[in-house]
Design a protein around this motif. Structure first.
Motif, mmCIF file in Angstrom:
data_model
loop_
_atom_site.group_PDB
_atom_site.id
_atom_site.type_symbol
_atom_site.label_atom_id
_atom_site.label_comp_id
_atom_site.label_asym_id
_atom_site.label_seq_id
_atom_site.Cartn_x
_atom_site.Cartn_y
_atom_site.Cartn_z
ATOM 1 N N TRP A 102 0.754 -1.112 0.533
ATOM 2 C CA TRP A 102 0.162 0.046 -0.086
ATOM 3 C C TRP A 102 0.634 1.417 -0.643
ATOM 4 C CZ3 TRP A 102 -4.642 -0.885 4.116
ATOM 5 C CH2 TRP A 102 -5.118 -1.857 3.307
ATOM 6 N N ILE A 103 0.882 2.076 -0.833
ATOM 7 C CA ILE A 103 1.453 3.240 -1.364
ATOM 8 C C ILE A 103 0.755 4.681 -0.708
ATOM 9 C CG2 ILE A 103 2.910 3.929 -2.982
ATOM 10 C CD1 ILE A 103 4.143 1.578 -2.703
ATOM 11 N N VAL A 104 1.456 5.244 0.509
ATOM 12 C CA VAL A 104 0.462 5.855 0.959
ATOM 13 C C VAL A 104 0.759 7.397 0.856
ATOM 14 C CG1 VAL A 104 -0.571 6.237 3.007
ATOM 15 C CG2 VAL A 104 -0.144 4.214 2.483
ATOM 16 N N THR A 163 0.532 8.975 10.658
ATOM 17 C CA THR A 163 -0.912 8.857 11.473
ATOM 18 C C THR A 163 -1.815 7.817 10.280
ATOM 19 O OG1 THR A 163 -1.082 10.573 12.385
ATOM 20 C CG2 THR A 163 -3.242 9.440 12.047
ATOM 21 N N ARG A 164 -1.778 7.845 9.093
ATOM 22 C CA ARG A 164 -2.588 7.418 7.905
ATOM 23 C C ARG A 164 -1.124 5.911 7.469
ATOM 24 N NH1 ARG A 164 -1.775 10.321 3.017
ATOM 25 N NH2 ARG A 164 -0.554 11.851 3.763
ATOM 26 N N VAL A 165 -0.052 5.807 7.404
ATOM 27 C CA VAL A 165 1.037 4.959 7.660
ATOM 28 C C VAL A 165 0.179 4.252 8.365
ATOM 29 C CG1 VAL A 165 2.719 3.969 7.114
ATOM 30 C CG2 VAL A 165 2.615 5.648 6.101
ATOM 31 N N ALA A 166 0.491 4.152 9.585
ATOM 32 C CA ALA A 166 -0.244 3.750 11.059
ATOM 33 C C ALA A 166 -1.318 2.904 11.066
ATOM 34 C CB ALA A 166 0.134 4.324 12.481
ATOM 35 N N ALA A 167 -2.812 3.903 10.519
ATOM 36 C CA ALA A 167 -3.582 3.465 10.753
ATOM 37 C C ALA A 167 -3.956 1.964 8.932
ATOM 38 C CB ALA A 167 -5.182 4.344 10.046
ATOM 39 N N ASP A 186 -3.462 -5.721 8.824
ATOM 40 C CA ASP A 186 -4.108 -7.049 9.545
ATOM 41 C C ASP A 186 -3.324 -7.985 8.531
ATOM 42 O OD1 ASP A 186 -3.600 -8.861 11.920
ATOM 43 O OD2 ASP A 186 -5.605 -8.762 12.063
ATOM 44 N N HIS A 187 -2.817 -8.034 7.703
ATOM 45 C CA HIS A 187 -2.150 -9.681 7.264
ATOM 46 C C HIS A 187 -0.576 -9.025 6.555
ATOM 47 C CE1 HIS A 187 -1.711 -12.207 3.671
ATOM 48 N NE2 HIS A 187 -3.337 -12.157 3.211
ATOM 49 N N PRO A 188 0.462 -10.987 6.625
ATOM 50 C CA PRO A 188 1.021 -10.841 6.991
ATOM 51 C C PRO A 188 2.246 -10.271 5.593
ATOM 52 C CG PRO A 188 0.792 -13.117 6.710
ATOM 53 C CD PRO A 188 -0.647 -12.050 6.694
ATOM 54 N N ARG A 189 0.658 -10.423 4.355
ATOM 55 C CA ARG A 189 1.727 -10.451 3.293
ATOM 56 C C ARG A 189 1.083 -8.817 2.532
ATOM 57 N NH1 ARG A 189 -0.991 -15.258 -0.011
ATOM 58 N NH2 ARG A 189 -0.056 -15.113 -1.848
ATOM 59 N N ILE A 190 1.117 -7.545 2.854
ATOM 60 C CA ILE A 190 0.017 -6.649 2.690
ATOM 61 C C ILE A 190 1.195 -5.444 3.651
ATOM 62 C CG2 ILE A 190 -1.384 -5.164 2.844
ATOM 63 C CD1 ILE A 190 -3.723 -6.915 2.834
ATOM 64 N N ALA A 191 2.250 -4.952 3.094
ATOM 65 C CA ALA A 191 2.771 -3.923 3.678
ATOM 66 C C ALA A 191 2.404 -2.773 4.140
ATOM 67 C CB ALA A 191 4.111 -4.236 3.390
ATOM 68 N N ALA A 192 2.581 -1.305 4.127
ATOM 69 C CA ALA A 192 1.595 -0.744 4.178
ATOM 70 C C ALA A 192 3.318 0.960 4.513
ATOM 71 C CB ALA A 192 0.698 0.181 4.842
ATOM 72 N N THR A 193 3.274 1.291 3.508
ATOM 73 C CA THR A 193 4.594 2.223 3.446
ATOM 74 C C THR A 193 4.219 3.614 3.391
ATOM 75 O OG1 THR A 193 6.578 2.470 2.432
ATOM 76 C CG2 THR A 193 5.282 1.529 1.205
#
Length: 212
Positions: free
Chosen positions: A52-54, A71-75, A81-88
């Protein structure tokens, strides 16, 4: 060289040969529709990861009420809540503002990775408004995930017409990550009507950054 950095604005883990979906947006706030589209792409495209490119701020939208990036990255990480999804928040980390520049940077930074750009059908309609959008679709295959109310209009829009020669049958979706762009596939499946705008209007958004 494969890399892994834990920071909110750093590049997530990668390695040559991985099939990684890129899903960009303000995520202000993130919602179940983002997660559902990502899970659909993971399964149907045979992806190893979705990032997820925030974005620091969408150039096509007003920034009133925009929560700060961290704040948006943390949310987004809590919601994914998935081991194969990364927010950055990597766009801010590399100083990029436009998607086409971000994709070009990631392809150079992560040689051997098979990237796919993921977008909702509503965004396919807006794609011709994006900076150098024809260059974008020439850089990376595109997966369009169906959204309520957007199916017919998105497939009859300008961007869909340009991409039509490279369209894959939905049954061949798993071939997309290694297909030479321009190429795209339209994915049907479980849909969510959730939207960040509706959540903000209902008072369920994130706390805006100071001064906005």
């Amino acid at each position: 060289m494969p890399g892994r950095s834990p920071g909110g604005r750093a590049l997530p883990a990668w390695a040559p040969g991985l099939r990684i979906g890129l899903f960009g947006g303000s995520f202000n706030p993130p919602h179940e529709g983002h997660r559902l589209a990502s899970l659909t792409a993971l399964k149907r495209l045979g992806l190893d990861r979705v990032w997820w490119i925030v974005t620091p701020g969408n150039p096509l939208k007003r920034h009133d009420g925009l929560a700060d990036l961290d704040t948006r990255v943390a949310a987004a990480r809590r919601l994914a809540d998935h081991p194969r999804i990364a927010a950055t928040g990597v766009e801010a980390g590399i100083g990029m503002r436009f998607t086409v520049d971000t994709i070009r940077h990631l392809k150079a930074r992560c040689p051997g990775v098979h990237f796919v750009w993921i977008m909702g059908a509503d965004n396919l309609l807006q794609l011709p408004r994006w900076r150098r959008w024809r260059e974008l679709v020439a850089l990376v295959p595109v997966a369009v995930v169906d959204r309520p109310g957007s199916t017919f209009r998105s497939l009859n829009g300008r961007a869909a017409a340009v991409l039509a020669p490279g369209r894959l049958r939905e049954s061949d979706a798993a071939l997309l990550p290694t297909r030479q762009p321009p190429a795209f596939v339209y994915l049907h499946g479980p849909r969510s009507s959730a939207s960040s705008t509706a959540l903000r209007d209902a008072g369920l958004g994130l706390v805006p950054a100071r001064g906005t």
